[in-house]
Design a protein around this motif. Structure first.
Motif, PDB file in Angstrom:
ATOM      1  N   GLY A  16      39.652   9.616  -0.051  1.00 19.10           N
ATOM      2  CA  GLY A  16      39.642  11.030  -0.395  1.00 19.10           C
ATOM      3  C   GLY A  16      39.607  11.889   0.843  1.00 19.10           C
ATOM      4  N   SER A  17      40.085  13.116   0.716  1.00 16.10           N
ATOM      5  CA  SER A  17      40.110  14.024   1.861  1.00 16.10           C
ATOM      6  C   SER A  17      38.723  14.509   2.226  1.00 16.10           C
ATOM      7  N   VAL A  18      37.876  14.647   1.229  1.00 19.07           N
ATOM      8  CA  VAL A  18      36.523  15.169   1.424  1.00 19.07           C
ATOM      9  C   VAL A  18      35.565  14.342   0.578  1.00 19.07           C
ATOM     10  N   GLY A  19      34.417  14.009   1.133  1.00 25.38           N
ATOM     11  CA  GLY A  19      33.344  13.416   0.344  1.00 25.38           C
ATOM     12  C   GLY A  19      33.381  11.912   0.181  1.00 25.38           C
ATOM     13  N   LYS A  20      34.337  11.233   0.824  1.00 22.03           N
ATOM     14  CA  LYS A  20      34.422   9.792   0.563  1.00 22.03           C
ATOM     15  C   LYS A  20      33.247   9.020   1.155  1.00 22.03           C
ATOM     16  N   THR A  21      32.798   9.383   2.355  1.00 22.63           N
ATOM     17  CA  THR A  21      31.685   8.645   2.955  1.00 22.63           C
ATOM     18  C   THR A  21      30.384   8.889   2.199  1.00 22.63           C
ATOM     19  N   THR A  66      38.343  10.761  -4.303  1.00 23.25           N
ATOM     20  CA  THR A  66      37.395  11.852  -4.539  1.00 23.25           C
ATOM     21  C   THR A  66      38.140  13.172  -4.729  1.00 23.25           C
ATOM     22  N   THR A  67      39.057  13.468  -3.817  1.00 23.54           N
ATOM     23  CA  THR A  67      39.877  14.670  -3.921  1.00 23.54           C
ATOM     24  C   THR A  67      40.985  14.583  -2.883  1.00 23.54           C
ATOM     25  N   VAL A  68      41.936  15.484  -2.982  1.00 27.84           N
ATOM     26  CA  VAL A  68      43.007  15.602  -1.993  1.00 27.84           C
ATOM     27  C   VAL A  68      43.029  17.049  -1.538  1.00 27.84           C
ATOM     28  N   GLN A  69      42.908  17.264  -0.237  1.00 30.31           N
ATOM     29  CA  GLN A  69      42.834  18.612   0.298  1.00 30.31           C
ATOM     30  C   GLN A  69      43.686  18.717   1.565  1.00 30.31           C
ATOM     31  N   PRO A  70      43.952  19.951   2.010  1.00 32.72           N
ATOM     32  CA  PRO A  70      44.813  20.145   3.185  1.00 32.72           C
ATOM     33  C   PRO A  70      44.110  19.801   4.494  1.00 32.72           C
ATOM     34  N   VAL A  71      43.872  18.507   4.705  1.00 36.40           N
ATOM     35  CA  VAL A  71      43.347  18.026   5.984  1.00 36.40           C
ATOM     36  C   VAL A  71      44.391  17.087   6.591  1.00 36.40           C
ATOM     37  N   HIS A  72      44.372  16.926   7.888  1.00 33.48           N
ATOM     38  CA  HIS A  72      45.390  16.146   8.610  1.00 33.48           C
ATOM     39  C   HIS A  72      46.792  16.707   8.361  1.00 33.48           C
ATOM     40  N   ASN A 116      31.825  16.891  10.319  1.00 30.60           N
ATOM     41  CA  ASN A 116      33.243  17.116  10.048  1.00 30.60           C
ATOM     42  C   ASN A 116      33.431  18.394   9.262  1.00 30.60           C
ATOM     43  N   ALA A 117      34.704  18.825   9.142  1.00 33.55           N
ATOM     44  CA  ALA A 117      34.975  20.078   8.445  1.00 33.55           C
ATOM     45  C   ALA A 117      36.424  20.136   7.991  1.00 33.55           C
ATOM     46  N   SER A 118      36.617  20.803   6.863  1.00 34.23           N
ATOM     47  CA  SER A 118      37.928  21.097   6.301  1.00 34.23           C
ATOM     48  C   SER A 118      37.746  22.336   5.436  1.00 34.23           C
ATOM     49  N   PRO A 119      38.814  23.009   5.033  1.00 38.01           N
ATOM     50  CA  PRO A 119      38.631  24.218   4.216  1.00 38.01           C
ATOM     51  C   PRO A 119      37.788  24.005   2.957  1.00 38.01           C
ATOM     52  N   PRO A 120      38.058  22.980   2.132  1.00 35.01           N
ATOM     53  CA  PRO A 120      37.215  22.814   0.942  1.00 35.01           C
ATOM     54  C   PRO A 120      35.778  22.432   1.277  1.00 35.01           C
ATOM     55  N   LEU A 128      38.626  31.810   5.113  1.00 38.85           N
ATOM     56  CA  LEU A 128      37.228  31.511   4.806  1.00 38.85           C
ATOM     57  C   LEU A 128      36.396  32.778   4.633  1.00 38.85           C
ATOM     58  N   ALA A 129      36.907  33.907   5.093  1.00 37.86           N
ATOM     59  CA  ALA A 129      36.132  35.151   5.061  1.00 37.86           C
ATOM     60  C   ALA A 129      35.704  35.517   3.643  1.00 37.86           C
ATOM     61  N   SER A 130      36.591  35.353   2.680  1.00 39.08           N
ATOM     62  CA  SER A 130      36.261  35.742   1.309  1.00 39.08           C
ATOM     63  C   SER A 130      35.112  34.899   0.760  1.00 39.08           C
ATOM     64  N   SER A 131      35.109  33.601   1.074  1.00 43.46           N
ATOM     65  CA  SER A 131      34.042  32.725   0.605  1.00 43.46           C
ATOM     66  C   SER A 131      32.717  33.066   1.277  1.00 43.46           C
ATOM     67  N   ILE A 132      32.766  33.440   2.527  1.00 46.12           N
ATOM     68  CA  ILE A 132      31.555  33.847   3.252  1.00 46.12           C
ATOM     69  C   ILE A 132      30.942  35.078   2.595  1.00 46.12           C
TER      70      ILE A 132
END
Length: 473
Positions: free
Chosen positions: A109-114, A184-190, A344-348, A389-393
């Motif tokens: 998964g792009s996020v959360g696999k570990t 877990t999910t697929v997100q715009p990483v890599h 680590n970090a990615s948009p989601p 990310l500004a809107s989420s902040i």
């Protein structure tokens, strides 16, 4: 300790030749972490040759070594000579999978696999003897090494599979031959290595390649590409009734109805097989509650005891740099809460971290503070993804934002004036302003890609506590 390999089994698996009898209780490729009784594999790489460390391995108590250069065998260390040491490590992994009568659960998964892998390991450990990927040993070297370490009497093996290019997961899945495969999910990483998110989904779906006949594919039902991933699973031979969706979607087989923040993590209300369950996990945030559904689905479809698994997830905790919290006493009095997301970090993942920060209430006079470093490997989309990310902040009522890195400059530029603090070229230059700003009652999030070295800021904040930072609940 359990003997994992002896000279006869290793000879049979690899076709190599042993210099004499030996028994090993572990497998290592690094003499810095080798323990007595390990089988040391002398890998050859572009920068290092493990054969140069054979004497160190012997002196640290290695039981034997796998080598390809027979003339480099040191006195007093039994060896297994093979043509190629990396190939031998893969051969051992294949043999370990064949002799194992238990079940294999593979996750990517792009996020959360570990983090989800750690939750899977906890849940299945409550059901039987469980072996899992250590840390993030999830690539073309780490996965075979992990499998080499699987004892023959293992009931469950949880294997993490990572990638940043197409074609990397398929050989890992083919080697592991999982009974359950989770995305877990697929997100715009890599993104710099792919044409788009559909390409990332296809690369993650390679995990279905080695899935055993009758195996289960567990997919994020809320994802816009769920049906695309489902098609990839069907093409790989997964039966339609063995493709399981998890999430908040009304059609999810395992569905989250509600997630409440609690001091020790999260309380989830979920439906599985028509039965509503309310349970607690030690991980904060709805995203972890959703991932817990994938864990419970794996347990359910492998015939495990859900009650035992649910109880085990109370002890599921964030790993270092992945959301662990510390309460830090300040020299001038008072304390603040530090949320360490520096690994680590990615948009989601950023948005999920902001949501967690929003649910942690500062003490009177305190503020919610985000210290953010660049998200790497986003390709040409990096500037816009950072600015977005500004809107989420703002939605999560974060009071102040420090930023580091050339891409985070785009976020700093669009933030409301009252929310933006210092911007710096790198994390080191941000340490001084951050340390000067943080006060009693604050809740502080530190997050960025590993290459941004945001852990330096975490270390500086921890160093403020002369009493020693304590885990926060």
């Amino acid at each position: 300790m359990t003997v994992i390999w002896d000279h006869k089994a290793a000879e049979k698996a690899t076709g190599g030749k042993a210099s004499g009898p030996w028994e090993a209780t572990g497998v290592s490729i690094d003499t810095r972490t080798i323990t007595p009784g390990d089988l040391f594999v002398a890998l050859k790489g572009p920068n290092h040759d493990g054969h140069a460390y054979l004497e160190t391995a012997r002196d640290k108590g290695a039981a034997a070594a796998i080598i390809s250069d027979s003339d480099k065998a040191p006195e007093g260390l039994p060896v297994l000579t093979v043509t190629n040491t990396m190939g031998a490590m893969i051969d051992l992994a294949a043999a370990a999978r064949t002799r194992m009568s238990g079940k294999v659960i593979a996750i990517t998964g792009s996020v959360g696999k570990t983090g989800t892998k750690e939750g899977l390991a906890l849940a299945f450990a409550a059901l039987g003897k469980t072996h899992a990927t250590l840390g993030n040993l999830n690539n073309e070297i780490g996965l075979p090494l992990t499998m080499d370490r699987i004892p023959a009497d293992t009931d469950y093996s949880v294997l993490e599979m990572g990638m940043n290019h197409p074609g990397e997961i398929q050989p890992l899945s083919d080697l592991a031959r999982p009974d359950v495969a989770i995305i877990t999910t697929v997100q715009p990483v890599h993104l710099e290595f792919f044409e788009g998110i559909q390409g990332i989904a296809d690369a993650k779906a390679e995990i279905f390649s080695g899935l055993n006949k009758g195996g289960y594919a567990i997919l994020p039902r809320d994802h816009p590409l769920f049906h695309h991933m489902r098609e990839r699973a069907l093409e790989a031979g997964v039966a339609e009734d063995r493709i399981i969706g998890f999430g908040t979607h009304p059609d999810a087989h395992v569905r989250l109805l509600k997630c409440d923040a609690i001091p020790t993590g999260s309380r989830a209300t979920a439906v599985m097989d028509g039965e509503t369950r309310v349970y607690e996990i030690g991980m904060p945030g709805e995203h972890w509650a959703i991932n817990s559904l994938a864990i419970l689905a794996a347990v359910r479809y492998l015939g495990g005891d859900l009650d035992k698994a649910v109880e085990a997830l109370k002890d599921w905790r964030p790993g270092k740099g992945r959301g662990c919290r510390h309460q830090i006493s300040l020299p001038q009095g008072g304390s603040f809460t530090l949320i360490d997301e520096s690994y680590n970090a990615s948009p989601p993942a950023m948005r999920a971290a902001f949501d967690v920060l929003a649910h942690v209430k500062p003490h009177p006079g305190g503020r919610r503070v985000a210290i953010l470093g660049d998200m790497l490997e986003l390709g040409d989309s990096a500037p816009s993804l950072h600015a977005a990310l500004a809107s989420s902040i703002e939605e999560n009522s974060i009071d102040m934002v420090f930023t580091a890195g050339p891409n985070m400059a785009h976020l700093n530029k669009v933030l409301e004036r009252g929310r933006k603090a210092n911007h710096a070229a790198d994390s080191a230059a941000l340490i001084g302003p951050v340390v000067s700003y943080i006060g009693a009652g604050d809740v502080v999030l530190v997050k960025g890609s590993l290459g941004m070295r945001m852990a330096a800021i975490v270390n500086a904040l921890n160093a403020l506590d002369k009493k020693g930072a304590r885990d926060a609940v």
